[in-house]
Design a protein around this motif. Sequence first.
Motif, mmCIF file in Angstrom:
data_model
loop_
_atom_site.group_PDB
_atom_site.id
_atom_site.type_symbol
_atom_site.label_atom_id
_atom_site.label_comp_id
_atom_site.label_asym_id
_atom_site.label_seq_id
_atom_site.Cartn_x
_atom_site.Cartn_y
_atom_site.Cartn_z
ATOM 1 N N ALA A 138 3.776 6.018 -5.279
ATOM 2 C CA ALA A 138 3.878 5.964 -6.734
ATOM 3 C C ALA A 138 2.730 6.716 -7.407
ATOM 4 C CB ALA A 138 3.900 4.505 -7.190
ATOM 5 N N LEU A 139 1.615 6.821 -6.743
ATOM 6 C CA LEU A 139 0.419 7.352 -7.394
ATOM 7 C C LEU A 139 0.177 8.832 -7.106
ATOM 8 C CD1 LEU A 139 -1.900 4.306 -6.681
ATOM 9 C CD2 LEU A 139 -1.097 5.043 -8.928
ATOM 10 N N HIS A 153 3.841 1.751 -0.979
ATOM 11 C CA HIS A 153 4.490 1.940 -2.270
ATOM 12 C C HIS A 153 3.515 2.544 -3.276
ATOM 13 C CE1 HIS A 153 6.588 1.197 -5.988
ATOM 14 N NE2 HIS A 153 5.575 0.463 -6.408
ATOM 15 N N LEU A 154 2.296 2.040 -3.270
ATOM 16 C CA LEU A 154 1.298 2.549 -4.218
ATOM 17 C C LEU A 154 0.989 4.022 -3.938
ATOM 18 C CD1 LEU A 154 -1.164 -0.481 -4.497
ATOM 19 C CD2 LEU A 154 0.566 0.266 -6.130
ATOM 20 N N GLY A 165 0.796 -1.222 0.000
ATOM 21 C CA GLY A 165 0.000 0.000 0.000
ATOM 22 C C GLY A 165 0.833 1.278 0.000
#
Lengths: 630, 115
Positions: A605-606, A601-602, A599
């Motif tokens: 990244a987002l 990381h997302l 989570g």
Amino acid sequence: MYTSIAGSVARPSEVRLQSPRPSIPPSTAQPEPVGSAFADLTVCRHSVTMSDPRAAIVPAPAAARATDVAIELLAEMGQDFAGSRSIGETLRRALHRIVDHLDAAGGALFLLEDDGRTLLCTASVGATNIEGIRVPVDRGIVGRSVRSGRGELVGDVRTDPEFFQAVDERTGFVTRSILSAPMSVRDERLGAIELVNKRGEDPHFTPEDLRILEAMAASAALAIVNARLAAALVEQERVRRELELAAEIQRSLLPTPPRAGFPVVGINVPADVVSGDFYDFFELADGRILFNLGDVAGKGMNAALLMAKTASLFRCLGKTVHRPGALLARIDAEIAETATRGMFVTMVAGILNPATGEICFANAGHEPPLLHRDNGTFQAFPADHPPLGIAEGSADTPLPEATVHLDGGTFYVVSDGVTEGLTVGGAPLGVEGLQDILREAGRLPPAERLTAVTSVLTAGPRPLHDDATVLAVVGGSAVTRPRSGSAAGRREPASEELVRVSVPSCADRLRLLRQVVALSATQSGCCQEAADELVLAVDEACQNIIRHAYHGDPTGQIELSVHHQGRDLIVLLRDYAPPVDVSRIKPRDLGDLRPGGLGTHLIRALTNRAEFLPTPPGGGTLLKLVKRIR
Amino acid sequence: MNTGMTHRVERRQTGMVVVALEGDVDLQSSPEARRVLLDAVAHGGAVVVDLSKVGYIDSSGIASLVEALQKARQGGSRLVLAAVSDAAMRVLQLARLDRVFVIHPSLEAAITGDR
């Protein structure tokens, strides 16, 4: 044998030293600690002479008086040595006393020179002044006594084949007899004291004269060594103070820590007191920020001085030359014109436009700067120009420039002391190790990321072997935000709140929150893809709150608000759980196939920026997600 | 409350199991997805996961897929993905898992490819 003597005959030196000495003025009567040391020494030396049974057991009254006077003399010399700040003058005074006391026509003090082959007369008393004269240590009677470490008593120099005629020939003095005692401390030979031509009725020096001279020479030797040590200490202290002063000047050349939220931060950890690394940044009138990081070849004072010069050049020329390539060309020419041969400087200089997140920079032989992109990847920018100060380039031919867009990423410049620095395990950190740290620390405020890097290098058992310097230029919405007038107002987003909802910390409300965020995003002008990305990021952040902050307890509260601010959408997420250790929330290693942990990381990244804001009143955690509208 | 996700499981004569997940695979529904996928893997045959109708998947949904894949590998069988929707593919790519899973463009390709 000595024990039996000690039982029956008091050691004269001890008795005399403990008795009042009316001949010495009260002001100097109390021996200094160092003087006592000399007294001990004379006891020791004297006990050696007492191995001569005749002298020890039946001291002649005249000899006892002579010894008595000699000891007083030694005590005075010891005090004089201890209190003296000028060893040369003190030795000359001591030599005077010795010459007077032993009734010689003249005397000289020779010191062995650093080459170990010549003796230099540093003090001379009597008929002729031979100060400054040099005699080879392998010739003459004084040389022999230095070489052998023993005293010499030569009644008639004409009978001694080693007598060095040259001095008499030069001065016109006629040497008849010589008394010479070596000066040495432990195994270190320092020189000798030489007396010439006994005066009075008996023109011969006696063995007793030699013993006294030996004791005095030993005393003088200690004084010389002490004086040399003291001088070395003084010099060390002077150098240390100067270094500290230099370090202070250097620190003053580094920029003052910027205000919170300033897009450029730096750190410098010198390996020595002074550093060959430097960095600088300052804001131009139009809001752009000029920055640099440089590394002077070599270490120590030379490097520090060139660093000071280069840093000054940057700051001075940078005020008028705003193109990094042109600026480096000017600095290059200045350094090449005056730099010491073989010294050079590597440097990255750049200019950031905080309004656009665009960086234009030039690299002169420096470690490639790294762009840590928003998506987690790194890009390196190797130098395409040699270091400054090597070739006499033209001041008017700019160095090649490159332009990058931060887009929420961070631009790092490091000195080679960072990548070549050793980690706890003893291996160099390397570019990959550096990237690992930056990736892990990516969610921390920029200044803390820099500390994370340098602390890895200073954590090891060995001290830094090169200066470590890191500079970070950050991008993203925080720096693209238009500045408001007041400093306090700068932190407050001048933004429009689109929606604010509060839901229980329950998984079945996430769909509702997703719809709120999706609608807010598309209504603000986000394309579907960007909206989807923001939705997923917010969803993941809410999951973290549910799972890690509230530990699955569905009775907690999640507050979500969406704000429209310029070109950004900002989502604030607040919970009321006890705060989590923010620094321990890290993106996971994607090589690791473990389910979960994805989570964070997302989220990173987002979004263009994800940061925890200071704990709000009432406790809990406040997370800010920024998404560029596109 | 409706979880927003449905699933279909089809056991084929070859021993292959096709699991179709539909709707939103999120924190609320992923426990169900996880159970369905692990059941399918426990059957022992190859598993094809049809993601064509997944409108949304988050990290917990991805974690369920990864766990099922690991269990399948441990059991010596295969788990492949088929007809992955754009939304699901985007998250798989972000998680760098698009190369960890075998992904077939269509259900048919997955079934024939795994026969």
